[in-house]
Design a protein around this motif. Structure first.
Motif, mmCIF file in Angstrom:
data_model
loop_
_atom_site.group_PDB
_atom_site.id
_atom_site.type_symbol
_atom_site.label_atom_id
_atom_site.label_comp_id
_atom_site.label_asym_id
_atom_site.label_seq_id
_atom_site.Cartn_x
_atom_site.Cartn_y
_atom_site.Cartn_z
ATOM 1 N N HIS A 1 0.808 -1.215 -0.094
ATOM 2 C CA HIS A 1 0.050 0.127 0.175
ATOM 3 C C HIS A 1 0.781 1.330 0.018
ATOM 4 O O HIS A 1 0.494 2.061 -0.804
ATOM 5 N N VAL A 2 1.874 1.267 0.884
ATOM 6 C CA VAL A 2 2.511 2.579 0.923
ATOM 7 C C VAL A 2 3.613 2.532 -0.203
ATOM 8 O O VAL A 2 3.834 3.705 -0.821
ATOM 9 N N GLN A 3 4.160 1.492 -0.742
ATOM 10 C CA GLN A 3 4.942 1.533 -1.960
ATOM 11 C C GLN A 3 4.148 1.966 -3.208
ATOM 12 O O GLN A 3 4.727 2.930 -3.850
ATOM 13 N N GLN A 4 2.793 1.785 -3.352
ATOM 14 C CA GLN A 4 2.116 2.334 -4.295
ATOM 15 C C GLN A 4 1.502 3.702 -4.078
ATOM 16 O O GLN A 4 1.674 4.420 -5.166
ATOM 17 N N HIS A 5 1.229 4.213 -3.074
ATOM 18 C CA HIS A 5 0.500 5.470 -2.980
ATOM 19 C C HIS A 5 1.824 6.660 -2.301
ATOM 20 O O HIS A 5 1.423 7.792 -2.478
ATOM 21 N N PHE A 6 2.753 6.016 -1.561
ATOM 22 C CA PHE A 6 3.454 7.230 -0.769
ATOM 23 C C PHE A 6 4.895 7.026 -0.704
ATOM 24 O O PHE A 6 5.829 6.990 -0.100
ATOM 25 N N SER A 7 5.351 6.888 -2.218
ATOM 26 C CA SER A 7 6.590 7.242 -2.508
ATOM 27 C C SER A 7 7.311 8.263 -3.079
ATOM 28 O O SER A 7 6.457 9.139 -3.164
ATOM 29 N N ALA A 8 8.455 8.473 -2.865
ATOM 30 C CA ALA A 8 9.113 9.855 -3.307
ATOM 31 C C ALA A 8 9.067 10.132 -4.597
ATOM 32 O O ALA A 8 8.717 11.482 -4.793
ATOM 33 N N GLU A 9 8.905 9.296 -5.453
ATOM 34 C CA GLU A 9 8.647 9.556 -6.998
ATOM 35 C C GLU A 9 7.216 10.052 -7.330
ATOM 36 O O GLU A 9 6.877 11.077 -7.977
ATOM 37 N N ALA A 10 6.059 9.526 -6.642
ATOM 38 C CA ALA A 10 4.658 9.922 -6.484
ATOM 39 C C ALA A 10 4.785 11.482 -6.020
ATOM 40 O O ALA A 10 4.116 12.277 -6.423
ATOM 41 N N MET A 11 5.225 11.604 -4.979
ATOM 42 C CA MET A 11 5.640 13.000 -4.301
ATOM 43 C C MET A 11 6.117 14.075 -5.187
ATOM 44 O O MET A 11 5.504 15.124 -5.481
#
Length: 324
Positions: free
Chosen positions: A279-289
């Motif tokens: 869940h966090v790898q998909q939604h809260f990564s540095a790249e997503a930010m």
């Protein structure tokens, strides 16, 4: 694009400094995506992938921003807005309803809404720096992670939940004897205090935990402790305030303002550690930010002003209901 990241505390911080860790990962990821990054931060900071400039608090911003910078991204309210393109990230909850700059973004949907805004970017972290997760390791205890001396983090509530659930609790960020929040002396041998921890020590403790007990009594703007815990496969047992419902889906924990309900959820929890991790790898990564902020940079550089009126906090963010 040349991006200037401005913060009023030093980098790098490998301990508990949350904002510093976020802007380090943001800058590093922006460079990986092909952009140029510079930091304007207190003297003594260092960085191996970006230019570091010493911030001068008494000088106007326009005098400190290099001529070739395309956009300046402040991590605090700069008070006076520069004449050139800028963005501000509000990282906290204002104590008083003071207007924020027009080009301000927030850390979650709830955080933005409490300022009358819809503009936000979720924090993200570079998970490769946290190392692998040992899902097969026996885990016998839970943890609290936060600045325990800060009353809104409600370490007393976390201890209460652990006692009601009959589980051991590691308190990461607090001491057994606390004079700062009035005298508190925790005697139970099932409650273990580690003080302020960071880096590898923190990662090892999270990698041995069954879950995070985190009954905060304020509207959490985001919650780095939450996503760090989820990364290590730890479900979250927390109050439903601020960004928590956005971070913790039903399969990754339980939210309640009742100590007894959270204790029951701890006793009964069947969350899949691998689902929490994914869940966090998909939604809260540095790249997503980083990609989220790039969209705001492009909007500002195209001449858009994010708010017609200055965002102002609405209502209180603190001392929210908690049933013991």
């Amino acid at each position: 694009m040349h991006i200037l990241l401005v913060n009023n505390s030093s980098i790098p911080v490998y301990g508990y400094g949350g904002t510093e860790r976020v802007i380090w990962d943001l800058g590093k990821t922006l460079v990986q995506l092909g952009h140029r990054v510079s930091y304007l931060v207190p003297e003594g900071s260092s960085c191996d992938f970006a230019q570091v400039l010493p911030i001068k608090p008494d000088e106007p911003w326009d005098a400190q921003i290099p001529a070739d910078v395309d956009i300046t991204h402040f991590q605090f309210n700069p008070r006076s807005e520069p004449s050139r393109p800028y963005l501000v990230t509000e990282h906290g909850n204002a104590r008083k309803p003071k207007p924020l700059p027009l080009n301000t973004v927030f850390l979650s949907r709830n955080h933005a809404a409490r300022y009358g805004s819809t503009e936000f970017v979720y924090n993200g972290l570079d998970w490769s720096a946290y190392g692998p997760v040992d899902f097969d390791r026996p885990r016998s205890h839970y943890h609290f992670l936060g600045k325990a001396a800060w009353g809104v983090k409600n370490v007393a509530g976390a201890i209460k939940v652990a006692k009601l659930a009959g589980v051991d609790l590691d308190v990461l960020g607090g001491d057994r004897v606390n004079f700062k929040r009035g005298f508190r002396w925790t005697l139970s041998r099932k409650i273990h205090f580690f003080g302020m921890v960071g880096g590898q020590q923190k990662n090892e403790l999270l990698n041995a935990s069954r879950g995070l007990i985190f009954p905060v009594r304020w509207h959490e703007p985001f919650g780095l402790a939450v996503i760090e815990s989820l990364y290590f496969g730890c479900p979250v047992f927390s109050t439903p305030y601020g960004a928590l419902p956005e971070l913790v889906p039903a399969e990754c924990g339980s939210l309640s303002a009742s100590a007894s309900e959270l204790a029951e959820a701890v006793r009964a929890h069947k969350a899949d550690p691998r689902a929490c991790h994914a869940h966090v790898q998909q939604h809260f990564s540095a790249e997503a930010m980083a990609r989220g902020y790039l969209r705001y940079y492009e909007r500002v550089l195209a001449g858009e002003v994010l708010h017609r009126e200055h965002p102002v906090i609405q209502g209180t963010a603190r001392d929210l209901p908690w049933t013991r």
